[in-house]
Design an enzyme around this catalytic site. Structure first.
Site, mmCIF file in Angstrom:
data_model
loop_
_atom_site.group_PDB
_atom_site.id
_atom_site.type_symbol
_atom_site.label_atom_id
_atom_site.label_comp_id
_atom_site.label_asym_id
_atom_site.label_seq_id
_atom_site.Cartn_x
_atom_site.Cartn_y
_atom_site.Cartn_z
ATOM 1 N N MET D 1 35.536 -1.228 13.718
ATOM 2 C CA MET D 1 35.774 -0.239 14.752
ATOM 3 C C MET D 1 37.235 -0.231 15.177
ATOM 4 O O MET D 1 37.530 -0.309 16.362
ATOM 5 C CB MET D 1 34.907 -0.525 15.951
ATOM 6 C CG MET D 1 34.607 -2.014 16.077
ATOM 7 S SD MET D 1 33.233 -2.341 17.130
ATOM 8 C CE MET D 1 33.737 -1.462 18.572
ATOM 9 N N PRO D 2 38.123 -0.147 14.196
ATOM 10 C CA PRO D 2 39.547 -0.197 14.545
ATOM 11 C C PRO D 2 40.005 1.065 15.278
ATOM 12 O O PRO D 2 39.407 2.137 15.141
ATOM 13 C CB PRO D 2 40.242 -0.299 13.181
ATOM 14 C CG PRO D 2 39.173 -0.678 12.209
ATOM 15 C CD PRO D 2 37.908 -0.092 12.747
ATOM 16 N N ILE D 3 41.043 0.891 16.056
ATOM 17 C CA ILE D 3 41.760 2.011 16.659
ATOM 18 C C ILE D 3 43.204 1.909 16.170
ATOM 19 O O ILE D 3 43.845 0.870 16.336
ATOM 20 C CB ILE D 3 41.743 1.950 18.197
ATOM 21 C CG1 ILE D 3 40.310 1.973 18.719
ATOM 22 C CG2 ILE D 3 42.560 3.092 18.789
ATOM 23 C CD1 ILE D 3 40.199 1.653 20.212
#
Lengths: 81, 81, 81, 81, 81, 81
Positions: D1-3
């Site tokens: 769930m990278p940003i």
């Protein structure tokens, strides 16, 4: 002395609206400031809230601009019915 | 190789001005870059400075948009005289 | 009511030191707060400063971790003498 | 769930263009999302990408606004020929 | 698909505690996600919340590290009684 | 002169690993720097990449800490078989 940054897409939540309204912004500010007060005992006046509105073409999801990914999700959904 | 991000409200500091001027931005950039040079020996050319101007209705303070809170503070102040 | 975020690598500026000292942090905080006061008339008490120390392996430059790129730059420099 | 947040100057890469195009933005979004998928096994749909375009006068480098520093670098370069 | 970043000082809210607890973090996450759901109709699963804990010596206020400024405020207060 | 910030959860991608490795970080840095070079003609040496690792209890999704939400998703999935 919390700082809360809220990043949202620049679009409306109601038909005919294409942006977050001033009333919605005020409600977000009040809501998150109250969360910090209720959970961490931070006085409202010590919390800063920054709302950043991001153009849809500047927000990527699923490896593509958000509008494209939403269309893709809608197509997948309708094709499984 | 510092990165300095400066978030300020989008408003003027002088009567008749409603935004941060190019001269003020240049002075901020120079000032904070010199701080990093003087304190941490970082050469000026290794520092990036980003100035983010935030609309007043997007900056919350005291649980409400900043303009409202400033008005509230001004009222409190005048009512205690 | 500015917010200033200062991102620096987690390393020392003096021989024998491997991190930014408390004194250096205090000097950075004072310096950048004074810049905002002097340029934009922001009172010191309205400015928040956040210092983020970033591990060297988490900071990329030149397409590689910073230590590697610095070594490369040092090699290039010595090879041109 | 990278940003992933990508900050770039608001300017064009092609003659006659003064901004990052929608095609370039889509390519950036796809590219960085694929990097996270390939390196960390993150599915494309779990990655959010935010592109922030920063006006040239709001981006400081070398202790001054970027345009000024670029001019300075260009002058230095031509004077050493 | 909002992203909410909450920056707080790394300290406890209860006597004997010196950090934000896991329960407090969960309550912050729930609270701010519900605000976005209630105000902008964003489903809970589309909101990411990032909590950043900042060491007290890395958070500046009033032109100095936060602990110093709090002591100064406490002294001023007691001296006016 | 882009700045790319990559926020990921602090956890491993391989069995037995509980964090992002130095090799994975180097690959992320190289990958995103090359995207900016290929799409916007930015030279590798002008791009800074910051990797921020976020503890799982500090990353919220679905209105709760990420581990809880992942468990919930896994339960939902197994209950529909």
């Amino acid at each position: 002395m919390p700082i809360v940054t809220v990043q949202v897409t620049r679009e409306g939540t109601q038909p005919g609206s294409d942006k977050v309204t001033a009333e919605e912004k005020a409600a977000i500010i009040q809501g998150v400031s109250e969360v910090l007060r209720d959970v961490l005992n931070k006085p409202l006046e010590s919390t800063y809230v920054i709302i950043e509105e991001v153009d849809l073409e500047n927000w990527g999801w699923g490896g593509m601009p958000t509008q494209h990914y939403r269309q893709l999700l809608a197509q997948r959904k309708s094709s499984t019915i």
